[in-house]
Design an enzyme around this catalytic site. Structure first.
Site, PDB file in Angstrom:
ATOM      1  N   THR A 134       0.816  -1.220   0.000  1.00  0.00           N
ATOM      2  CA  THR A 134       0.000   0.000   0.000  1.00  0.00           C
ATOM      3  C   THR A 134       0.849   1.270   0.000  1.00  0.00           C
ATOM      4  OG1 THR A 134      -1.538   1.233   1.399  1.00  0.00           O
ATOM      5  CG2 THR A 134      -0.096  -0.269   2.534  1.00  0.00           C
ATOM      6  N   ASP A 135       0.248   2.372  -0.435  1.00  0.00           N
ATOM      7  CA  ASP A 135       0.938   3.669  -0.365  1.00  0.00           C
ATOM      8  C   ASP A 135       1.041   4.179   1.072  1.00  0.00           C
ATOM      9  OD1 ASP A 135      -1.763   4.319   0.046  1.00  0.00           O
ATOM     10  OD2 ASP A 135      -1.877   5.821  -1.545  1.00  0.00           O
ATOM     11  N   GLU A 136       0.229   3.598   1.984  1.00  0.00           N
ATOM     12  CA  GLU A 136       0.188   4.125   3.358  1.00  0.00           C
ATOM     13  C   GLU A 136       1.504   3.938   4.100  1.00  0.00           C
ATOM     14  OE1 GLU A 136      -3.239   3.466   5.711  1.00  0.00           O
ATOM     15  OE2 GLU A 136      -4.596   3.589   4.005  1.00  0.00           O
ATOM     16  N   TYR A 160      -2.189  -0.520  11.030  1.00  0.00           N
ATOM     17  CA  TYR A 160      -2.292  -1.188   9.717  1.00  0.00           C
ATOM     18  C   TYR A 160      -1.065  -0.885   8.860  1.00  0.00           C
ATOM     19  CZ  TYR A 160      -3.419  -1.632   4.760  1.00  0.00           C
ATOM     20  OH  TYR A 160      -3.352  -1.917   3.411  1.00  0.00           O
ATOM     21  N   LYS A 164       1.966  -3.333   7.444  1.00  0.00           N
ATOM     22  CA  LYS A 164       2.286  -3.515   6.018  1.00  0.00           C
ATOM     23  C   LYS A 164       3.740  -3.120   5.762  1.00  0.00           C
ATOM     24  CE  LYS A 164      -0.064  -4.621   3.035  1.00  0.00           C
ATOM     25  NZ  LYS A 164      -0.417  -5.970   2.495  1.00  0.00           N
TER      26      LYS A 164
HETATM   27  P1  NAD Z   1      -9.725  -7.384   2.030  1.00  0.00           P
HETATM   28  O1  NAD Z   1      -9.758  -7.082   3.477  1.00  0.00           O
HETATM   29  O2  NAD Z   1     -10.932  -7.090   1.194  1.00  0.00           O
HETATM   30  O3  NAD Z   1      -9.393  -8.936   1.794  1.00  0.00           O
HETATM   31  C1  NAD Z   1      -8.407  -9.601   2.525  1.00  0.00           C
HETATM   32  C2  NAD Z   1      -8.550 -11.097   2.259  1.00  0.00           C
HETATM   33  O4  NAD Z   1      -7.504 -11.781   2.970  1.00  0.00           O
HETATM   34  C3  NAD Z   1      -9.881 -11.680   2.727  1.00  0.00           C
HETATM   35  O5  NAD Z   1     -10.403 -12.558   1.759  1.00  0.00           O
HETATM   36  C4  NAD Z   1      -9.503 -12.449   3.992  1.00  0.00           C
HETATM   37  O6  NAD Z   1     -10.352 -13.571   4.267  1.00  0.00           O
HETATM   38  C5  NAD Z   1      -8.073 -12.885   3.674  1.00  0.00           C
HETATM   39  N1  NAD Z   1      -7.268 -13.138   4.879  1.00  0.00           N
HETATM   40  C6  NAD Z   1      -7.148 -12.325   5.964  1.00  0.00           C
HETATM   41  N2  NAD Z   1      -6.335 -12.903   6.875  1.00  0.00           N
HETATM   42  C7  NAD Z   1      -5.928 -14.080   6.334  1.00  0.00           C
HETATM   43  C8  NAD Z   1      -5.051 -15.119   6.791  1.00  0.00           C
HETATM   44  N3  NAD Z   1      -4.454 -15.057   7.993  1.00  0.00           N
HETATM   45  N4  NAD Z   1      -4.843 -16.188   5.987  1.00  0.00           N
HETATM   46  C9  NAD Z   1      -5.458 -16.258   4.773  1.00  0.00           C
HETATM   47  N5  NAD Z   1      -6.297 -15.326   4.304  1.00  0.00           N
HETATM   48  C10 NAD Z   1      -6.521 -14.237   5.070  1.00  0.00           C
HETATM   49  O7  NAD Z   1      -8.440  -6.632   1.470  1.00  0.00           O
HETATM   50  P2  NAD Z   1      -8.229  -5.890   0.065  1.00  0.00           P
HETATM   51  O8  NAD Z   1      -8.752  -4.516   0.160  1.00  0.00           O
HETATM   52  O9  NAD Z   1      -8.656  -6.794  -1.025  1.00  0.00           O
HETATM   53  O10 NAD Z   1      -6.620  -5.789   0.067  1.00  0.00           O
HETATM   54  C11 NAD Z   1      -5.831  -6.841  -0.452  1.00  0.00           C
HETATM   55  C12 NAD Z   1      -4.366  -6.462  -0.306  1.00  0.00           C
HETATM   56  O11 NAD Z   1      -4.118  -5.257  -1.012  1.00  0.00           O
HETATM   57  C13 NAD Z   1      -3.942  -6.197   1.144  1.00  0.00           C
HETATM   58  O12 NAD Z   1      -2.660  -6.733   1.320  1.00  0.00           O
HETATM   59  C14 NAD Z   1      -3.937  -4.687   1.257  1.00  0.00           C
HETATM   60  O13 NAD Z   1      -2.987  -4.273   2.209  1.00  0.00           O
HETATM   61  C15 NAD Z   1      -3.522  -4.281  -0.135  1.00  0.00           C
HETATM   62  N6  NAD Z   1      -4.005  -2.970  -0.614  1.00  0.00           N
HETATM   63  C16 NAD Z   1      -5.325  -2.645  -0.500  1.00  0.00           C
HETATM   64  C17 NAD Z   1      -5.759  -1.406  -1.021  1.00  0.00           C
HETATM   65  C18 NAD Z   1      -7.212  -0.995  -0.953  1.00  0.00           C
HETATM   66  O14 NAD Z   1      -7.532   0.146  -1.288  1.00  0.00           O
HETATM   67  N7  NAD Z   1      -8.125  -1.867  -0.581  1.00  0.00           N
HETATM   68  C19 NAD Z   1      -4.850  -0.546  -1.619  1.00  0.00           C
HETATM   69  C20 NAD Z   1      -3.489  -0.924  -1.678  1.00  0.00           C
HETATM   70  C21 NAD Z   1      -3.089  -2.148  -1.191  1.00  0.00           C
HETATM   71  O1  DAU Z   2      -4.196   3.933   0.480  1.00  0.00           O
HETATM   72  C1  DAU Z   2      -4.391   2.556   0.358  1.00  0.00           C
HETATM   73  C2  DAU Z   2      -5.247   2.083   1.495  1.00  0.00           C
HETATM   74  O2  DAU Z   2      -6.570   2.541   1.234  1.00  0.00           O
HETATM   75  C3  DAU Z   2      -5.237   0.572   1.676  1.00  0.00           C
HETATM   76  O3  DAU Z   2      -3.949   0.155   2.014  1.00  0.00           O
HETATM   77  C4  DAU Z   2      -6.230   0.153   2.768  1.00  0.00           C
HETATM   78  O4  DAU Z   2      -6.284  -1.256   2.850  1.00  0.00           O
HETATM   79  C5  DAU Z   2      -7.590   0.696   2.401  1.00  0.00           C
HETATM   80  O5  DAU Z   2      -8.528   0.389   3.417  1.00  0.00           O
HETATM   81  C6  DAU Z   2      -7.538   2.209   2.188  1.00  0.00           C
HETATM   82  O6  DAU Z   2      -7.275   2.897   3.445  1.00  0.00           O
HETATM   83  P1  DAU Z   2      -8.018   4.259   3.816  1.00  0.00           P
HETATM   84  O7  DAU Z   2      -7.978   4.438   5.274  1.00  0.00           O
HETATM   85  O8  DAU Z   2      -7.534   5.387   2.957  1.00  0.00           O
HETATM   86  O9  DAU Z   2      -9.512   3.871   3.295  1.00  0.00           O
HETATM   87  P2  DAU Z   2     -10.958   4.097   3.936  1.00  0.00           P
HETATM   88  O10 DAU Z   2     -11.947   3.731   2.886  1.00  0.00           O
HETATM   89  O11 DAU Z   2     -11.084   3.475   5.278  1.00  0.00           O
HETATM   90  O12 DAU Z   2     -11.003   5.687   4.138  1.00  0.00           O
HETATM   91  C7  DAU Z   2     -10.798   6.570   3.041  1.00  0.00           C
HETATM   92  C8  DAU Z   2     -10.872   7.995   3.566  1.00  0.00           C
HETATM   93  O13 DAU Z   2     -12.220   8.253   3.998  1.00  0.00           O
HETATM   94  C9  DAU Z   2     -10.004   8.240   4.777  1.00  0.00           C
HETATM   95  O14 DAU Z   2      -9.493   9.559   4.719  1.00  0.00           O
HETATM   96  C10 DAU Z   2     -10.953   8.105   5.960  1.00  0.00           C
HETATM   97  C11 DAU Z   2     -12.270   8.614   5.385  1.00  0.00           C
HETATM   98  N1  DAU Z   2     -13.499   7.996   5.960  1.00  0.00           N
HETATM   99  C12 DAU Z   2     -13.608   6.644   5.969  1.00  0.00           C
HETATM  100  C13 DAU Z   2     -14.731   6.027   6.485  1.00  0.00           C
HETATM  101  C14 DAU Z   2     -14.842   4.525   6.514  1.00  0.00           C
HETATM  102  C15 DAU Z   2     -14.531   8.818   6.422  1.00  0.00           C
HETATM  103  O15 DAU Z   2     -14.444  10.052   6.366  1.00  0.00           O
HETATM  104  N2  DAU Z   2     -15.643   8.203   6.919  1.00  0.00           N
HETATM  105  C16 DAU Z   2     -15.793   6.847   6.994  1.00  0.00           C
HETATM  106  O16 DAU Z   2     -16.842   6.366   7.500  1.00  0.00           O
END
Ligand code: NAD
Ligand code: DAU
Length: 356
Positions: A134-136, A160, A164
């Protein structure tokens, strides 16, 4: 080695989009290892017809299981998505984040190293361990700072992002120390089908339709770079196919938006698509709530490396991707119902009560 990839976390949001996309044009196999936490849903994958896909329920922390799978299946690559992914949950309870994101990645790396070391030399050169991150991990930007590049120092701010970052460092170390052929991708915020409705975009779509408040943290001016999930999946496929071993690639859409802009755009789409909803215009539902502790102000990605080296560019604009996403949630009420049952309701009650 078999022409098969092991995907971890393939029942989650990005993993399931990745598997669906992979199986569309490719004829090679996918084994999906997923523990099916609250965020994992096998229904995401129920449209798959291909006999090239298999599911294995299990935990990446379980080294015995990972070892047995690698020995039995002989994959040519591991694409590692499995993680705890929600920042707010990591603030309420970091344990699972350390367990899965740090210890789980460590288990995979150890077993991948043992498997890879025992391969014949020609196969060793072809094997890849692709870590999805992730970019975080780079921390938070000020309004006029340049975007994060692959050489920006790590400065994670939430449990989180710290978990990562730790996993990224382990992946890097396994390349430098043992020569494991790793690739790391660091991506910005994804949105699209199958995203669990605890995250900003699906949460706002579903609340707005039901006339519930739209809880915006702080002043709503936090900025994220929003990428349509299928563009992320296309980037991962390019990195897997042609990325330079040991390198990291930043992925993003160059589409910075603050949270109020996102929520406003969702409300505007819904005003057109759902004029009979309980509260219209939907933006009357916007409610400012207590800020997320340690809330990162701005993320932005410098994506020149992946553009230059791998000719990857996002195909979806924010407007087209958001409209597709809103329509998808409106058309998939059964999916929404199935994922927003017991534990989801408990989370919403606990988290949003403490936000007020
Ligand atoms: P998600 O939470 O939707 O899915 C995570 C999956 O991993 C689920 O299916 C869960 O059952 C599985 N899982 C969790 N713990 C596990 C374990 N111990 N063993 C096996 N499986 C397990 O997550 P996502 O949003 O699809 O993110 C996927 C990956 O991409 C993550 O590594 C996250 O850090 C990264 N990522 C997410 C975003 C985003 O915006 N969602 C952006 C950048 C990177
Ligand atoms: O940047 C990549 C990341 O993006 C991934 O690594 C994470 O897995 C993914 O969950 C996401 O993280 P964020 O914290 O940026 O996403 P989230 O959707 O939780 O929140 C996006 C923005 O919106 C953040 O600034 C918080 C705000 N927010 C979120 C929720 C859930 C609100 O204002 N209200 C809300 O109820």
């Amino acid at each position: 080695m078999e022409d098969l990839i092991l995907v971890t976390g393939g029942a989650g949001f990005i993993g399931s989009n990745f598997i669906l996309q992979w199986l569309a044009p490719e004829s090679t196999g996918v084994l999906n290892l997923d523990k099916l936490t609250y965020a994992g849903n096998l229904s995401n994958l129920e449209s798959i017809q291909s006999n090239q896909y298999r599911f294995e329920g299990g935990d990446i922390v379980d080294r015995g299981l990972v070892c047995a799978l690698l020995t039995r299946e002989k994959p040519r690559a591991i694409v590692h998505f499995a993680a705890e992914s929600h920042v707010d949950r990591s603030i309420h309870g970091p344990d699972d984040f350390i367990r899965t994101n740090v210890n789980g990645t460590f288990s995979l790396l150890e077993e991948a190293r043992a498997y890879w070391s025992a391969l014949p030399e020609s196969d060793r050169a072809l094997f890849r361990f692709l870590h999805v991150s992730t970019d975080e991990v780079y921390g938070s930007l000020g309004p006029s700072d340049p975007p994060f590049s692959e050489t920006t120092p790590y400065a994670p701010n939430s449990p989180y992002s710290a978990s990562k970052a730790a996993s990224d460092h382990l992946v890097r170390a396994y390349h430098h120390t043992y020569g494991l052929p790793v690739l790391t991708t660091n991506c910005s915020n994804n949105y699209g089908p199958f995203q669990f409705p605890e995250k900003l975009i699906p949460l706002m779509i579903l609340n707005a339709c039901q006339g519930k408040s739209l809880p915006v943290y702080g002043d709503g001016k936090n900025v994220r770079d929003w990428l349509y999930v299928e563009d992320h999946c296309r980037a991962i496929r390019k990195v897997l196919a042609r990325g330079r071993v040991g390198e990291t690639y930043n992925i993003g859409a160059r589409s910075e938006k603050n949270n109020l802009e996102i929520v406003g755009a969702i409300c505007q789409l819904l005003d057109g698509l759902r004029p009979a909803d309980p509260v219209v215009p939907h933006n009357q539902l916007i409610t400012f709530v207590k800020d997320r502790p340690g809330h990162d102000r701005r993320y932005a990605m410098d994506t020149r490396k992946i553009e230059r080296e791998l000719d990857w560019h996002p195909q979806e604009s924010f407007a087209s991707g958001l409209e597709k996403t809103v329509r998808w949630y409106l058309e998939h009420e059964d999916w929404v119902r199935s994922v927003t049952s017991g534990s989801y309701r408990q989370w919403m009650a606990k988290h949003y009560a403490s936000e007020r």
